[in-house]
Design an enzyme around this catalytic site. Structure first.
Site, PDB file in Angstrom:
ATOM      1  N   GLN A 101      33.919  57.198 -34.945  1.00 21.15           N
ATOM      2  CA  GLN A 101      33.595  57.740 -36.077  1.00 21.15           C
ATOM      3  C   GLN A 101      32.968  59.020 -35.972  1.00 21.15           C
ATOM      4  OE1 GLN A 101      31.918  55.387 -38.999  1.00 21.15           O
ATOM      5  NE2 GLN A 101      31.838  56.985 -40.638  1.00 21.15           N
ATOM      6  N   HIS A 180      27.693  50.484 -44.261  1.00 21.69           N
ATOM      7  CA  HIS A 180      28.184  51.031 -43.026  1.00 21.69           C
ATOM      8  C   HIS A 180      28.871  49.627 -42.650  1.00 21.69           C
ATOM      9  CE1 HIS A 180      29.158  52.728 -39.168  1.00 21.69           C
ATOM     10  NE2 HIS A 180      28.393  51.878 -38.517  1.00 21.69           N
ATOM     11  N   ASP A 195      31.495  49.355 -33.466  1.00 22.62           N
ATOM     12  CA  ASP A 195      30.892  50.177 -34.443  1.00 22.62           C
ATOM     13  C   ASP A 195      31.015  51.653 -34.093  1.00 22.62           C
ATOM     14  OD1 ASP A 195      29.146  51.860 -35.919  1.00 22.62           O
ATOM     15  OD2 ASP A 195      27.261  50.473 -35.443  1.00 22.62           O
TER      16      ASP A 195
END
Ligand code: OGA
Ligand code: NI
Length: 580
Positions: A101, A180, A195
């Site tokens: 990300q 998140h 993640d």
């Protein structure tokens, strides 16, 4: 080999607009994946309502991926790099699909988690040829995590589906922006935590498609323990569809959601689901309790109501109360009319009229119940078992109401002890309703639309026919009669106390064409003359006080004038007009 670093500097101003935050609800995620090429009959997202064995057992199997949504972790909560495979090793050996990300992806972490979920389930899901996800995975298969992120950033089909999904949620954007998402998958016998903010998959030992959810639980508990704000967690799974195999009986399942409105596919409206919450989990460990409090908070905000199961009241006590009510209504008119009164201030009152402006076909008996020793003297002595059966039920319901109020106040961040003593000594008002069978003529509505006065109402019904109004689009949803469950909804006093964060539920009762119907509503509030005002903790410059204070007595005083007023809800009369 060194890891490629994220671009430095702040995200472009447009990143937040192109990739707004997503609400973590199965409805939102399902519409999202289905619109992007996951066939509806192959996989589906579901809520996980607890981390205890019972709650986990109810989750539809097989689970392909687990998605955890949580408040942004503290900056120092990173994992040591030896848990991560180096980039070079990952390229050659690790079959896990991973995407980074990067900052220009704004709040795309929900989409990244979803890409991780679907991207690592390719052997289980046959994506629709040339769909958004099919094209995305084919194009990025041989890329590294950072390159995939750059590809995603430019992928208009994905960005469009993402912002449509973001607009489908019902939570205010400001409520979800701090959250998140991470994803857990089992690949080649290993549990992977994915993640996008980390540099690669985090390996957590062995796992398989059968045990993925169970294996992820200790890791999730660890994450929850490290983050103090444990109310904002949400857990979902992506399950492979198998004709519901592996699910428990719906009425005992904490994950059972009753859907009543057939929404057109892809309408992007959140479906009108009425949650069923297993509340014996409120007394389990603090992680589980936090999850239940969050479920209750969400139900209060979204639907204004929910049903509770495993509330601890035995079936025989509930049956006894319904029998006592029904035996009372079966008495001769002469007997019942001993309690007849037009005066709403009486401690007990039998009525068959529509003087309140909302009753059309019901007869009712209303009386107080807390503290029992003060009120039981006014209750009927006929039927002879009335006082015992209704008294046992009332006392147990008062206990359940205390547990629920604690949880609701905790969900409003007022703390579990908020108003506790005042509620223990507060009003419990029982309304016993008797509706005749609907004989296919006249009005179908037995009790017209209204909201109740107290903080919460707990309703026991002999059969279904209660309907609730969704506060966002004014549509009616029927509340199912789930054996053993109690229906709970929010009253005017809680709307005031929460300064409008929660809305009192508008509801009505329809006549049943198959049989007559009995319901017992237990309304809980502060004592008769105690004023309820907006909680000062929920009032600030941005959220000025929206309501005048009022007591239960003020409500009773308001009632007689109300029908002349073309029936207005009490809470409407309390609103402070800020435009003046
Ligand atoms: C009430 C009420 C609903 C029902 O008594 O206030 O809303 O189903 N009853 O009888
Ligand atoms: Ni009501």
């Amino acid at each position: 080999m060194a890891l490629p670093s994220s671009p430095s500097g702040s995200a472009p101003a447009s990143a937040g607009e192109r990739w707004p935050p997503l609400e973590s609800s199965p409805e939102v995620f399902n519409q999202f994946v289905w619109s992007l090429g996951v066939p509806e009959d192959e996989a589906e997202f579901h809520d996980v309502y607890g981390l205890d064995a019972d709650a986990l057992d109810m989750v539809p199997q097989p689970v392909l991926a687990v998605i955890l949504c949580f408040p942004d972790p503290p900056q120092d909560a990173s994992y040591s790099s030896d848990l991560l495979l180096s980039y070079g090793e990952r390229e050659t050996r690790d079959p896990v699909y991973f995407i980074k990300q990067i900052e220009s992806l704004g709040n795309a972490c929900g989409t990244i988690a979803l890409i991780h979920a679907v991207g690592n389930s390719s052997s289980e899901i046959n994506l629709v040829e040339n769909s958004g996800l099919d094209v995305f995975f084919k194009s990025t298969a041989s890329m590294g995590p950072y390159e995939r992120a750059l590809f995603l950033e430019k992928d208009d089909a994905m960005a469009k589906a993402h912002s449509l999904a973001a607009s489908a949620g019902v939570t205010e954007l400001c409520d979800v922006v701090e959250e998140h998402y991470i994803c857990f998958v089992a690949v080649n016998g290993t549990l992977n935590e994915l993640d996008g903010m980390k540099d690669g998959p985090i390996k957590h030992g062995s796992s398989s498609s059968k045990s993925l959810l169970q294996d992820a639980v200790p890791v999730i508990k660890g994450i929850m323990r490290d983050i103090p704000d444990s109310i904002s967690f949400n857990l979902m799974v992506l399950s492979r569809k198998q004709n519901n195999a592996g699910r428990g009986p719906a009425c005992f399942s904490p994950t059972y959601m009753a859907s009543h409105l057939q929404l057109p596919r892809g309408s992007w409206l959140p479906s009108h689901t009425l949650p069923v919450i297993n509340i014996d989990r409120l007394s389990m460990d603090e992680v589980v309790r936090a999850l239940v409090i969050q479920e209750i908070a969400l139900a209060c905000r979204k639907q204004g109501c929910f049903q509770v199961v495993n509330h601890g009241i035995s079936k025989s006590v509930m049956k006894g109360a319904l029998e006592a009510a029904s035996e009372f209504f079966e008495l001769s008119t002469e007997h019942k009319e001993k309690f007849a009164s037009a005066d709403v201030q009486q401690p007990i009152r039998y009525d068959t009229s529509s003087r309140d402006g909302i009753s059309t076909a019901r007869s009712l008996l209303k009386h107080y119940a807390n503290p029992l020793e003060d009120w039981v003297q006014f209750w009927p002595i006929n039927p002879p078992t009335y006082r015992k059966k209704m008294g046992d039920y009332a006392a147990e319901i008062q206990g359940v109401s205390m547990q629920l109020m604690e949880a609701i106040f905790e969900g409003l961040r007022l703390g579990p002890l908020y108003l506790q003593e005042k509620l223990e000594n507060g009003v419990q008002f029982l309304a016993l309703n008797n509706y005749p069978q609907f004989l296919h003529c006249g009005d179908k509505v037995g009790l017209g639309s209204h909201s109740d006065c107290g903080f919460i109402t707990i309703l026991l019904q002999s059969s279904a026919r209660l309907e609730v109004m969704h506060h966002e689009d004014d549509t009616w949803t029927a509340v199912p009669a789930i054996p053993g469950a109690l229906h709970v909804h929010i009253g005017d006093n809680l709307e005031v106390l929460s300064n409008g964060q929660l809305k009192s539920l508008v509801h009505r009762a329809i006549l049943n064409p198959d049989e007559s119907r009995i319901s017992i509503a237990s309304i809980h509030g502060l004592s008769m003359n105690e004023k309820v005002h907006c909680a000062k903790e929920l009032v600030d410059e941005e959220h000025p006080e929206m309501y005048k204070e009022s007591s239960f007595q003020d409500f009773l005083d308001f009632l007689p004038s109300n029908h002349e007023n073309n029936y207005k809800r009490f809470v409407e009369s309390l609103k402070i007009d800020r435009d003046e």
